[in-house]
Write an enzyme that holds these catalytic residues in place. Structure first.
Site, short mmCIF file in Angstrom:
data_model
loop_
_atom_site.label_atom_id
_atom_site.label_comp_id
_atom_site.label_asym_id
_atom_site.label_seq_id
_atom_site.Cartn_x
_atom_site.Cartn_y
_atom_site.Cartn_z
N TYR A 54 0.85 -1.20 0.00
CA TYR A 54 0.00 0.00 0.00
C TYR A 54 0.88 1.24 0.00
CZ TYR A 54 -4.78 -1.60 0.33
OH TYR A 54 -6.00 -2.10 0.04
N GLU A 56 -0.64 4.72 -0.18
CA GLU A 56 -1.52 5.90 -0.24
C GLU A 56 -0.71 7.17 -0.03
OE1 GLU A 56 -2.53 3.22 1.52
OE2 GLU A 56 -4.73 3.11 1.56
N ASP A 200 -9.02 15.12 -23.19
CA ASP A 200 -8.89 13.68 -22.93
C ASP A 200 -8.16 13.11 -24.15
OD1 ASP A 200 -9.18 10.95 -22.85
OD2 ASP A 200 -11.27 10.99 -22.19
N THR A 226 -5.37 7.66 -20.97
CA THR A 226 -5.02 6.31 -20.57
C THR A 226 -3.57 6.10 -20.97
OG1 THR A 226 -5.81 5.47 -22.68
CG2 THR A 226 -7.34 5.32 -20.82
N LYS A 229 -3.10 2.79 -24.82
CA LYS A 229 -3.59 2.78 -26.21
C LYS A 229 -2.40 3.05 -27.14
CE LYS A 229 -8.40 3.83 -25.06
NZ LYS A 229 -8.58 4.43 -23.74
N ARG A 235 -1.83 -0.80 -18.61
CA ARG A 235 -3.22 -0.36 -18.58
C ARG A 235 -3.45 0.55 -17.38
NH1 ARG A 235 -7.74 -1.81 -21.26
NH2 ARG A 235 -6.40 -3.06 -22.57
#
Ligand code: DSN
Length: 420
Positions: A54, A56, A200, A226, A229, A235
């Site tokens: 983790y 955070e 975007d 993203t 692509k 991903r």
């Protein structure tokens, strides 16, 4: 804890993975415009022990101890992303492009905000305010259309919609738009109505990274994308911004909309950005565009119409309204020929989104395999013939044969020494 090879530990999952490698390698031509194949070094980073922790917070400001190497990896990803896109700040934690968009809407402009995005069926994405998506449910979205004549986004249409809706934020950047996005024009509109401009660039980020597309900065305030692509990485999602939005963007992702980051994915993003900074990546992006132009020529030579008459980027949108078929049928017949594309609405489509009058076809994945103009033109001609003769089984058999030869000629992972 006992370590086992996956084959022994879980033969069912192992078999599915092996079958998927085989499918990607030698069963079909992958032409979904949003898909690509990552190199082994990215798979390795994604499959790493960074999944165990983790983290955070952000580098140097974590909520848990033990994040020294996570900080190193996340800083590398952030610095490389800023270098590639000319951004002041990068947040590499969004799990996807949709969550990146929602984080921006939720924190940067807030739940009572007015936002302006493209009409979904004119090339937009669900997270650009569609009513079935949280974006359309939680925010007051208005839309701007594509121009009926030019089939491009024109300033007069965007300006008209912006003056009517009076948005706090305007979204530009699309999932099915074959033309260059004119970020400068959108800036002019945003300035006129005093709105924040968000691009975007999920689809075109590889082209932008290689300077094969207009740069969103300095025109845009915030850029989401993203990372899997055309930029060919792990991903996930990312938010880039100007300095004045940096703190708010970080808060928007954590703690506002996400918990612990997927650090193994962030490692994959860091490696992707290193690849995108290599000179070879520029050649790759240039080849994507050349290949798409050749694909378009092949399609047109068989008499097919393309939305806007052609392409500037990594995809074409075939308009089937004059053909004796639908997007749904064309997708299915092409799949039977081992050519994978997706049905897609065309602007002002008379058919429903489940049927559609178009197919979207992209070249990033085949370009990764090493195919060039000659192959893409031939594939365009094959697609054209199949779409014109959806019932011709003999032709479909012939196309399957040629697809198989092309897949053998342009191996994906099988010619590498690495084992997947
Ligand atoms: N599903 C992606 C696409 O195909 O464009 C967008 O998220």
């Amino acid at each position: 804890m006992k370590h086992r090879d996956l084959e022994e530990a879980d033969p069912e999952v192992y078999e599915a993975l092996k079958n998927e490698i085989e499918r990607q390698e030698s069963e079909s031509l992958e032409m979904i415009a949003s898909e690509n194949f990552v190199p082994k070094q990215i798979l390795e980073a994604q499959g790493s022990v960074l999944t165990n922790k983790y983290a955070e917070g952000y580098p140097g400001k974590r909520y848990y101890a033990g994040c020294e190497y996570h900080d190193k990896v996340e800083n590398l990803a952030r610095e490389r992303a800023c270098e590639i896109f000319g951004a002041d700040h990068a947040n590499v934690q969004p799990h996807s492009g949709s969550t990146a968009n929602l984080a921006v809407y939720g924190k940067i402009v807030g739940k009572d905000a007015k936002i302006l995005g493209p009409v979904l069926s004119h090339g937009g994405h669900l997270s650009h305010g569609h009513s079935v998506n949280m974006s359309g449910d939680f925010f007051d979205f208005g839309t701007y259309p594509i121009n009926r004549e030019t089939e491009r986004f024109e300033k007069e249409d965007v300006m008209k919609a912006a003056k009517e809706h009076n948005p706090d934020l305007i979204v530009c950047g699309y999932s099915a738009y074959p033309r260059e996005v004119d970020f400068e024009m959108f800036r002019e509109v945003a300035d006129e109505v005093d709105a924040i401009l968000m691009a975007d660039i999920a689809h075109i980020s590889g082209l932008v990274a290689a300077d094969e597309h207009m740069q969103p900065f300095p025109h845009c305030d915030i850029v989401t994308t993203t990372t899997h692509k055309s930029i060919r990485g792990a991903r996930g999602g990312m938010i880039l911004c100007k300095e004045e939005y940096a703190d708010e963007v970080d808060q928007a992702v954590f703690p506002y909309s996400q918990g612990g980051p997927l650090m193994h994915q962030i490692a994959g993003k860091a490696v992707c950005f290193k690849e995108a900074l290599r000179p070879e990546f520029k050649d790759y992006a240039r080849q994507i565009k050349d290949n798409t132009k050749s694909l378009a020529e092949g399609l047109r030579s068989e008499g097919l119409e393309l939305v806007s008459g052609g392409t500037d980027n990594h995809l074409v949108l075939v308009d089937l309204r004059e053909e004796d078929t639908t997007g749904k049928e064309a997708e299915s017949v092409l799949e039977a020929c081992n050519i994978v594309v997706n049905k897609n609405t065309v602007p002002y489509d008379p058919e429903s989104p489940r049927v559609t009058s178009g197919v979207r076809i992209g070249t990033p994945a085949l370009t990764t395999r090493g195919m060039e103009e000659e192959e893409l033109r031939e594939i365009g001609e094959m697609i054209g013939r199949v779409v014109k003769r959806v019932e011709d089984e003999e032709l479909h058999e012939e196309v399957r044969g040629r697809v198989s030869e092309l897949l053998d000629e342009f191996p994906l992972y099988s010619d590498s020494e690495v084992e997947l």
